[in-house]
Design an enzyme around this catalytic site. Sequence first.
Site, PDB file in Angstrom:
ATOM      1  N   ILE A  10       0.843  -1.205   0.000  1.00 57.44           N
ATOM      2  CA  ILE A  10       0.000   0.000   0.000  1.00 57.44           C
ATOM      3  C   ILE A  10       0.875   1.250   0.000  1.00 57.44           C
ATOM      4  CG2 ILE A  10      -1.783   1.306   1.228  1.00 57.44           C
ATOM      5  CD1 ILE A  10      -2.656  -1.299   2.559  1.00 57.44           C
ATOM      6  N   THR A  14       5.860   5.765   8.249  1.00 56.01           N
ATOM      7  CA  THR A  14       6.978   6.362   8.972  1.00 56.01           C
ATOM      8  C   THR A  14       7.927   5.281   9.479  1.00 56.01           C
ATOM      9  OG1 THR A  14       5.477   8.103   9.676  1.00 56.01           O
ATOM     10  CG2 THR A  14       7.547   7.960  10.845  1.00 56.01           C
ATOM     11  N   VAL A  18       3.949  -0.795   4.388  1.00 52.62           N
ATOM     12  CA  VAL A  18       2.570  -1.189   4.683  1.00 52.62           C
ATOM     13  C   VAL A  18       2.021  -2.019   3.522  1.00 52.62           C
ATOM     14  CG1 VAL A  18       0.293  -0.373   5.393  1.00 52.62           C
ATOM     15  CG2 VAL A  18       2.316   1.037   5.855  1.00 52.62           C
ATOM     16  N   ASP A 126       2.240  12.887  16.209  1.00 53.62           N
ATOM     17  CA  ASP A 126       2.674  13.034  14.810  1.00 53.62           C
ATOM     18  C   ASP A 126       1.468  13.073  13.872  1.00 53.62           C
ATOM     19  OD1 ASP A 126       4.552  13.342  12.774  1.00 53.62           O
ATOM     20  OD2 ASP A 126       4.810  11.184  12.488  1.00 53.62           O
TER      21      ASP A 126
END
Length: 294
Positions: A10, A14, A18, A126
């Site tokens: 995908i 960070t 993924v 974040d």
Amino acid sequence: MQKYDKMEKIGEGTYGTVFKGRNRDTMEIVALKRVRLDEDDEGVPSSALREICLLKELKHKNIVRLIDVLHSDKKLTLVFEHCDQDLKKYFDSLNGEIDMAVCRSFMLQLLRGLAFCHSHNVLHRDLKPQNLLINKNGELKLADFGLARAFGIPVKCYSAEVVTLWYRPPDVLFGAKLYTTSIDMWSAGCILAELADAGRPLFPGSDVLDQLMKIFRVLGTPNEDSWPGVSHLSDYVALPSFPAITSWSQLVPRLNSKGRDLLQKLLICRPNQRISAEAAMQHPYFTDSSSSGH
């Protein structure tokens, strides 16, 4: 990983890559986050594992659910519920126009997710459009909650993409180490302004100094009178003394007066004066039905 089939990639997060995945038993589609750990590390720090396992208890419709934690030989895979797109991609599809009712709905959902996590003493630290996920029903969910505490916020994504400063508050940019829920409220303010402007960021700084300058040109440069203790923060630098802007309607023209009022309560340099998520949810911007007008 036997429980899940890995499908296509995908993106880069960070902390690692993924992938889309599927639960072999239930056929449920999930997101598999493979966390990259330092090569010289002794595998997964136990403190990180403890933090991560606590996150499995955070169940709320505006939080991306952590379904599973898979831990084996120096590899850590976090299994999350899958969402169709993030807010950044949603912005890209808009062509510069956003429905103000959608802006308000997304903002309220963001605050609900924040209030829930803050009530469980979990900070995000974040927040940015890339980790606000949106599903087909227009539900917004906060992703990567609590990961910053478990792994630290890296200066660079492991893919060498620089971690953005655009949503960081002045106290953090000045080196404040004692994080409170106010860090997320600043980011929420930046996101509200960006929502109202269909994806144009409010403070797109190129480095720490530029980021601070962009903020202070709008809010005014803080000093010991307006923010006691600011000059004692570890990375404090004296910057030109800018006055605060007088007209917020020029800054965020699409946002109505109640929306601008909420924005001003979120974007306050002094951290302990920022509105809380709980209080922000009660703001007239959301409660007043005539709020769509100006």
